[in-house]
Design an enzyme around this catalytic site. Sequence first.
Site, PDB file in Angstrom:
ATOM      1  N   HIS A 120      17.089  79.427  40.384  1.00  0.00           N
ATOM      2  CA  HIS A 120      16.369  80.359  39.516  1.00  0.00           C
ATOM      3  C   HIS A 120      17.302  80.680  38.343  1.00  0.00           C
ATOM      4  CE1 HIS A 120      14.747  84.330  38.332  1.00  0.00           C
ATOM      5  NE2 HIS A 120      13.653  84.009  38.974  1.00  0.00           N
ATOM      6  N   ASP A 197      22.247  83.099  46.480  1.00  0.00           N
ATOM      7  CA  ASP A 197      21.084  83.836  46.001  1.00  0.00           C
ATOM      8  C   ASP A 197      20.080  83.925  47.158  1.00  0.00           C
ATOM      9  OD1 ASP A 197      18.748  84.735  44.897  1.00  0.00           O
ATOM     10  OD2 ASP A 197      18.657  83.254  43.278  1.00  0.00           O
ATOM     11  N   GLN A 200      14.845  84.901  47.747  1.00  0.00           N
ATOM     12  CA  GLN A 200      13.648  84.402  48.439  1.00  0.00           C
ATOM     13  C   GLN A 200      13.826  84.344  49.948  1.00  0.00           C
ATOM     14  OE1 GLN A 200      10.669  84.000  47.270  1.00  0.00           O
ATOM     15  NE2 GLN A 200      11.207  84.252  45.128  1.00  0.00           N
ATOM     16  N   LYS A 223      11.048  92.195  46.556  1.00  0.00           N
ATOM     17  CA  LYS A 223      10.441  91.010  47.176  1.00  0.00           C
ATOM     18  C   LYS A 223      10.366  91.154  48.690  1.00  0.00           C
ATOM     19  CE  LYS A 223      12.333  87.880  43.683  1.00  0.00           C
ATOM     20  NZ  LYS A 223      11.230  87.396  42.852  1.00  0.00           N
ATOM     21  N   CYS A 362      10.760  80.731  36.234  1.00  0.00           N
ATOM     22  CA  CYS A 362      12.183  80.926  35.949  1.00  0.00           C
ATOM     23  C   CYS A 362      13.043  79.828  36.554  1.00  0.00           C
ATOM     24  CB  CYS A 362      12.680  82.292  36.425  1.00  0.00           C
ATOM     25  SG  CYS A 362      11.803  83.666  35.706  1.00  0.00           S
TER      26      CYS A 362
HETATM   27  N1  PMP Z   1      16.488  84.247  42.602  1.00  0.00           N
HETATM   28  C1  PMP Z   1      15.350  83.756  43.085  1.00  0.00           C
HETATM   29  C2  PMP Z   1      15.389  82.549  43.978  1.00  0.00           C
HETATM   30  C3  PMP Z   1      14.146  84.372  42.763  1.00  0.00           C
HETATM   31  O1  PMP Z   1      12.996  83.880  43.235  1.00  0.00           O
HETATM   32  C4  PMP Z   1      14.155  85.513  41.940  1.00  0.00           C
HETATM   33  C5  PMP Z   1      12.866  86.219  41.558  1.00  0.00           C
HETATM   34  N2  PMP Z   1      11.848  85.366  41.096  1.00  0.00           N
HETATM   35  C6  PMP Z   1      15.374  85.985  41.470  1.00  0.00           C
HETATM   36  C7  PMP Z   1      16.527  85.332  41.826  1.00  0.00           C
HETATM   37  C8  PMP Z   1      15.488  87.153  40.579  1.00  0.00           C
HETATM   38  O2  PMP Z   1      15.003  88.304  41.168  1.00  0.00           O
HETATM   39  P1  PMP Z   1      14.870  89.609  40.289  1.00  0.00           P
HETATM   40  O3  PMP Z   1      13.982  89.271  39.147  1.00  0.00           O
HETATM   41  O4  PMP Z   1      14.272  90.601  41.232  1.00  0.00           O
HETATM   42  O5  PMP Z   1      16.243  89.987  39.882  1.00  0.00           O
END
Ligand code: PMP
Length: 407
Positions: A120, A197, A200, A223, A362
């Site tokens: 991401h 990270d 998810q 999430k 993203c």
């Molecule tokens: N890493 C991953 C794998 C994600 O799916 C997301 C959210 N789409 C993020 C990071 C970022 O999360 P946030 O926008 O809540 O900071």
Amino acid sequence: TRMFDPLEVKRDFPIFGHNPGLVFLDSAASSQKPRAVIDAIAHYYKHDHANVHRGAYALSQRATDAYEHARAQLAGFLDADLDEIVFVRNATEALNLVAYAWGLERLREGDEILVTEMEHHANLVPWQLVAARTGARLKAVPLTDEGRLDLDAFETLLSERTRVFAVTQMSNVLGTINPVAELAAAARERGALVVVDGAQAAPHLPVRVRELNADFYALSGHKMLGPTGAGVLWGDSEALKALPPFLGGGSMIEEVTIERSTYAPPPQRFEAGTPAIAEAVGLGAAAGYLMDLGMEQVWAHDRALLKYALERLKEVPDLHLYGPEGPDRGGVIAFNLGSLHPHDLATALDDRGVAVRTGHHCAQPLHRRLGVAATARASFYVYNTRDDVDRLVEALFEARAFFKDWL
Ligand code: PMP
């Protein structure tokens, strides 16, 4: 833990009562919130709010207790120690914190940061920013055609120059679950800092964070049934102790003179200023709710729904599904229907009450690897049922009939 019945779970989420017929398949972007979380936030504001960690009065002590209780719930959720839990806004902030605090201090010209092609942007752009300021180089582990990390390439890319290995535990597009513990062990052996990270993975899998062999682990509360504005940076206690501060201000210091300061130990060192107290309390309640459901059961539910969804979706002609099939896959399904633009597809699904996300999610480098600019994505969570999958499939058949001349 209680018996897992998604229909019963669904009744815990007021949003479904207020949106009858809604098929919500976008939990990978942000989950819905159970009453337990909404009530915990409201209760905190009605009964206990004051600033934390400073008031000498009883109310401030209650607010501090509520905030620190939330930290204990997150420590329980990740099977970590209390002082390893840093409250941040979200996974993005957690990853930036590590990239800036560690990276700016430790990276030099010629050092390498190893990421993956499925990251991401939150686990890619911060490293680009820090690489540009330090002269470090960014490299990425490529993907196989099935959508897994190319492990041979990983071995080749990993070298004595690798100072950071930053990897997602689960892809937000392909659903791929990476063998983080093995990769991390190999990276650590070369002396690299390992940053995972968990945005998810943490909402869906049982995570015993120490077993991942990582130094840092990032998650977003919103999430995993919590409110927006609260997330966690977990750091191995030695890694956190060695980490310089990121933001300076109140609450993170020990002794301050005009010229300089000494810093509080972790986690306070990384929680400058008034924290998002109510949000942390809500996230604590979310972790409590999930632990009550049992993460093994949450994961089993996700897996069963994914299996059913993949079977049913294969009935839809012209539907292209992305991501690997196997036990290393979570409840996220990216797809395209023929050559139809996913935005048009999603609009047609929305007309039928089915909410999916579209775009690059993203993860532009990943989409470039897939050879498409965008995908539609359905993602499942505790309140989704087989009926939701059936409604998605039905809506896809209708959309296909409607757009047949454009496919
Ligand atoms: N890493 C991953 C794998 C994600 O799916 C997301 C959210 N789409 C993020 C990071 C970022 O999360 P946030 O926008 O809540 O900071």
